[in-house]
Design a protein around this motif. Sequence first.
Motif, PDB file in Angstrom:
ATOM      1  N   THR A 118      -7.185   0.771  -2.352  1.00  0.00           N
ATOM      2  CA  THR A 118      -8.420  -0.004  -2.475  1.00  0.00           C
ATOM      3  C   THR A 118      -8.326  -0.966  -3.652  1.00  0.00           C
ATOM      4  OG1 THR A 118      -9.722   1.728  -1.425  1.00  0.00           O
ATOM      5  CG2 THR A 118     -10.925   0.157  -2.792  1.00  0.00           C
ATOM      6  N   LYS A 119      -7.731  -0.528  -4.745  1.00  0.00           N
ATOM      7  CA  LYS A 119      -7.532  -1.412  -5.901  1.00  0.00           C
ATOM      8  C   LYS A 119      -6.615  -2.576  -5.535  1.00  0.00           C
ATOM      9  CE  LYS A 119      -8.011   2.172  -9.426  1.00  0.00           C
ATOM     10  NZ  LYS A 119      -7.300   2.915 -10.487  1.00  0.00           N
ATOM     11  N   ILE A 120      -5.533  -2.267  -4.834  1.00  0.00           N
ATOM     12  CA  ILE A 120      -4.577  -3.314  -4.438  1.00  0.00           C
ATOM     13  C   ILE A 120      -5.247  -4.322  -3.504  1.00  0.00           C
ATOM     14  CG2 ILE A 120      -2.438  -3.780  -3.143  1.00  0.00           C
ATOM     15  CD1 ILE A 120      -1.992  -2.525  -5.917  1.00  0.00           C
ATOM     16  N   ILE A 121      -5.927  -3.836  -2.485  1.00  0.00           N
ATOM     17  CA  ILE A 121      -6.574  -4.725  -1.515  1.00  0.00           C
ATOM     18  C   ILE A 121      -7.610  -5.605  -2.197  1.00  0.00           C
ATOM     19  CG2 ILE A 121      -8.062  -4.820   0.525  1.00  0.00           C
ATOM     20  CD1 ILE A 121      -6.680  -2.121   1.369  1.00  0.00           C
ATOM     21  N   GLN A 151      -5.742  10.078  -3.108  1.00  0.00           N
ATOM     22  CA  GLN A 151      -5.241   9.264  -4.216  1.00  0.00           C
ATOM     23  C   GLN A 151      -4.649   7.946  -3.712  1.00  0.00           C
ATOM     24  OE1 GLN A 151      -5.788   9.819  -7.483  1.00  0.00           O
ATOM     25  NE2 GLN A 151      -7.020  11.516  -6.717  1.00  0.00           N
ATOM     26  N   ASP A 152      -3.987   7.971  -2.567  1.00  0.00           N
ATOM     27  CA  ASP A 152      -3.465   6.733  -1.970  1.00  0.00           C
ATOM     28  C   ASP A 152      -4.609   5.775  -1.643  1.00  0.00           C
ATOM     29  OD1 ASP A 152      -0.853   7.775  -2.023  1.00  0.00           O
ATOM     30  OD2 ASP A 152      -0.901   8.360   0.104  1.00  0.00           O
ATOM     31  N   ILE A 153      -5.692   6.305  -1.091  1.00  0.00           N
ATOM     32  CA  ILE A 153      -6.845   5.461  -0.730  1.00  0.00           C
ATOM     33  C   ILE A 153      -7.401   4.770  -1.975  1.00  0.00           C
ATOM     34  CG2 ILE A 153      -9.232   5.467   0.138  1.00  0.00           C
ATOM     35  CD1 ILE A 153      -7.234   5.812   2.398  1.00  0.00           C
ATOM     36  N   LEU A 212       0.813  -1.209   0.000  1.00  0.00           N
ATOM     37  CA  LEU A 212       0.000   0.000   0.000  1.00  0.00           C
ATOM     38  C   LEU A 212       0.851   1.265   0.000  1.00  0.00           C
ATOM     39  CD1 LEU A 212      -2.753  -1.060   2.544  1.00  0.00           C
ATOM     40  CD2 LEU A 212      -2.610  -1.498   0.072  1.00  0.00           C
ATOM     41  N   LYS A 213       0.296   2.300  -0.627  1.00  0.00           N
ATOM     42  CA  LYS A 213       0.938   3.612  -0.645  1.00  0.00           C
ATOM     43  C   LYS A 213       0.525   4.388   0.590  1.00  0.00           C
ATOM     44  CE  LYS A 213       1.358   4.402  -5.603  1.00  0.00           C
ATOM     45  NZ  LYS A 213       1.002   5.318  -6.703  1.00  0.00           N
ATOM     46  N   LEU A 232      -6.494  11.066   6.830  1.00  0.00           N
ATOM     47  CA  LEU A 232      -6.864   9.712   6.432  1.00  0.00           C
ATOM     48  C   LEU A 232      -5.759   8.730   6.814  1.00  0.00           C
ATOM     49  CD1 LEU A 232      -8.112  10.545   2.843  1.00  0.00           C
ATOM     50  CD2 LEU A 232      -9.550   9.970   4.801  1.00  0.00           C
ATOM     51  N   THR A 233      -6.142   7.617   7.409  1.00  0.00           N
ATOM     52  CA  THR A 233      -5.175   6.570   7.741  1.00  0.00           C
ATOM     53  C   THR A 233      -5.724   5.209   7.342  1.00  0.00           C
ATOM     54  OG1 THR A 233      -5.988   6.160   9.985  1.00  0.00           O
ATOM     55  CG2 THR A 233      -4.284   7.853   9.739  1.00  0.00           C
TER      56      THR A 233
END
Length: 96
Positions: free
Chosen positions: A80-83, A74-76, A39-40, A51-52
Amino acid sequence: MDNFFYISLNIKTLSGFDSYATYSLGSDKKQAATIFNQLKGSSELSHKTILTMDLTEMSDGIPFPLKMIECTFQDIIYNTKIITREIFKNLNLDTD
């Protein structure tokens, strides 16, 4: 009782941080850590953090936070795509 792992998404509110989403990762600690490590985000939290995402182990009903990262919007999206991809692979491509 078995241990299990999950990633929660948290947002800062007037009363502190509130969790608004949770991804269940199952009971494999290595697999959960592998997902979280993709994750980023930054482990450098500050008073400006909004956000965490955190990786938590639930053992006998007691949550044990393992890692936390600060994220941008943007990290979220990226995370989310990775998870989702990794959960899909783990559920559908498991060869046990």
